[in-house]
Write a protein that holds these residues in place. Structure first.
Motif, PDB file in Angstrom:
ATOM      1  N   ILE A 126       0.838  -1.205   0.000  1.00 43.07           N
ATOM      2  CA  ILE A 126       0.000   0.000   0.000  1.00 43.07           C
ATOM      3  C   ILE A 126       0.871   1.252   0.000  1.00 43.07           C
ATOM      4  O   ILE A 126       0.663   2.162  -0.811  1.00 43.07           O
ATOM      5  CB  ILE A 126      -0.966  -0.015   1.207  1.00 43.07           C
ATOM      6  N   GLU A 127       1.875   1.289   0.859  1.00 43.97           N
ATOM      7  CA  GLU A 127       2.767   2.461   0.928  1.00 43.97           C
ATOM      8  C   GLU A 127       3.532   2.659  -0.367  1.00 43.97           C
ATOM      9  O   GLU A 127       3.713   3.791  -0.825  1.00 43.97           O
ATOM     10  CB  GLU A 127       3.725   2.313   2.106  1.00 43.97           C
ATOM     11  N   MET A 128       3.979   1.564  -0.986  1.00 43.25           N
ATOM     12  CA  MET A 128       4.741   1.682  -2.227  1.00 43.25           C
ATOM     13  C   MET A 128       3.868   2.264  -3.351  1.00 43.25           C
ATOM     14  O   MET A 128       4.303   3.143  -4.099  1.00 43.25           O
ATOM     15  CB  MET A 128       5.285   0.303  -2.634  1.00 43.25           C
ATOM     16  N   ILE A 129       2.642   1.785  -3.462  1.00 44.31           N
ATOM     17  CA  ILE A 129       1.734   2.305  -4.487  1.00 44.31           C
ATOM     18  C   ILE A 129       1.357   3.760  -4.182  1.00 44.31           C
ATOM     19  O   ILE A 129       1.336   4.610  -5.082  1.00 44.31           O
ATOM     20  CB  ILE A 129       0.464   1.424  -4.600  1.00 44.31           C
ATOM     21  N   GLU A 130       1.072   4.060  -2.917  1.00 43.36           N
ATOM     22  CA  GLU A 130       0.716   5.441  -2.557  1.00 43.36           C
ATOM     23  C   GLU A 130       1.861   6.400  -2.864  1.00 43.36           C
ATOM     24  O   GLU A 130       1.630   7.491  -3.398  1.00 43.36           O
ATOM     25  CB  GLU A 130       0.342   5.518  -1.068  1.00 43.36           C
ATOM     26  N   ARG A 131       3.094   6.000  -2.572  1.00 40.00           N
ATOM     27  CA  ARG A 131       4.260   6.842  -2.855  1.00 40.00           C
ATOM     28  C   ARG A 131       4.462   7.025  -4.359  1.00 40.00           C
ATOM     29  O   ARG A 131       4.667   8.128  -4.845  1.00 40.00           O
ATOM     30  CB  ARG A 131       5.517   6.204  -2.255  1.00 40.00           C
ATOM     31  N   THR A 132       4.389   5.928  -5.089  1.00 40.17           N
ATOM     32  CA  THR A 132       4.645   5.972  -6.533  1.00 40.17           C
ATOM     33  C   THR A 132       3.602   6.794  -7.271  1.00 40.17           C
ATOM     34  O   THR A 132       3.935   7.564  -8.172  1.00 40.17           O
ATOM     35  CB  THR A 132       4.669   4.532  -7.115  1.00 40.17           C
ATOM     36  N   PHE A 133       2.340   6.634  -6.878  1.00 40.99           N
ATOM     37  CA  PHE A 133       1.251   7.272  -7.613  1.00 40.99           C
ATOM     38  C   PHE A 133       0.727   8.541  -6.945  1.00 40.99           C
ATOM     39  O   PHE A 133      -0.156   9.201  -7.481  1.00 40.99           O
ATOM     40  CB  PHE A 133       0.102   6.270  -7.829  1.00 40.99           C
TER      41      PHE A 133
END
Length: 129
Positions: free
Chosen positions: A27-34
């Motif tokens: 979740i954190e990786m997707i939130e950061r990337t997008f």
């Protein structure tokens, strides 16, 4: 056709695996990337990336949930930089189509990898399957 997808969504909502390190990391990786805050079913789907893979639909067709690294590094996997387009890749369908989430319109969309374009959108994920 969407009954099994509904079962899948209910299953990931029931299991409290979103508290796991892997789910939170996804979740954190997707939130950061997008550059987005994930909520509801979208958060649950992203949290379950790498935990579930293929879902057989009622008609026998299989859809595949992308791994988190495929979504984050989409240009390496698909030749399309979805993050710059504000689209989060979620599921691989047949016929070079995928389901993405359009951040700006807050819609689930069918995206053609062949034409590199969105061709169908819905507020309801089930409306696309």
């Amino acid at each position: 056709m969407a009954e099994k997808l509904n079962i899948y969504l209910n299953r990931i909502n029931k299991f409290n695996f979103l508290d796991s390190y892997d789910a939170q990391n996804n979740i954190e990786m997707i939130e950061r990337t997008f550059g987005v805050t994930l909520v509801g079913d979208l958060r649950n789907i992203v949290g379950s990336m790498d935990s579930f893979s293929e879902i057989e639909m009622d008609n026998g067709e299989e859809i595949r949930l992308f791994e988190v690294l495929e979504a984050v590094d989409s240009s390496d996997y698909f030749g399309v930089d979805f993050s710059s387009e504000g689209l989060i890749p979620l599921f691989e369908l047949e016929d070079n189509d995928i389901i993405v989430y359009d951040i700006s319109s807050q819609l689930y969309c069918k995206y053609s990898l062949e034409n590199e374009s969105v061709y169908k959108a819905s507020t309801d994920l089930f409306g696309l399957i």
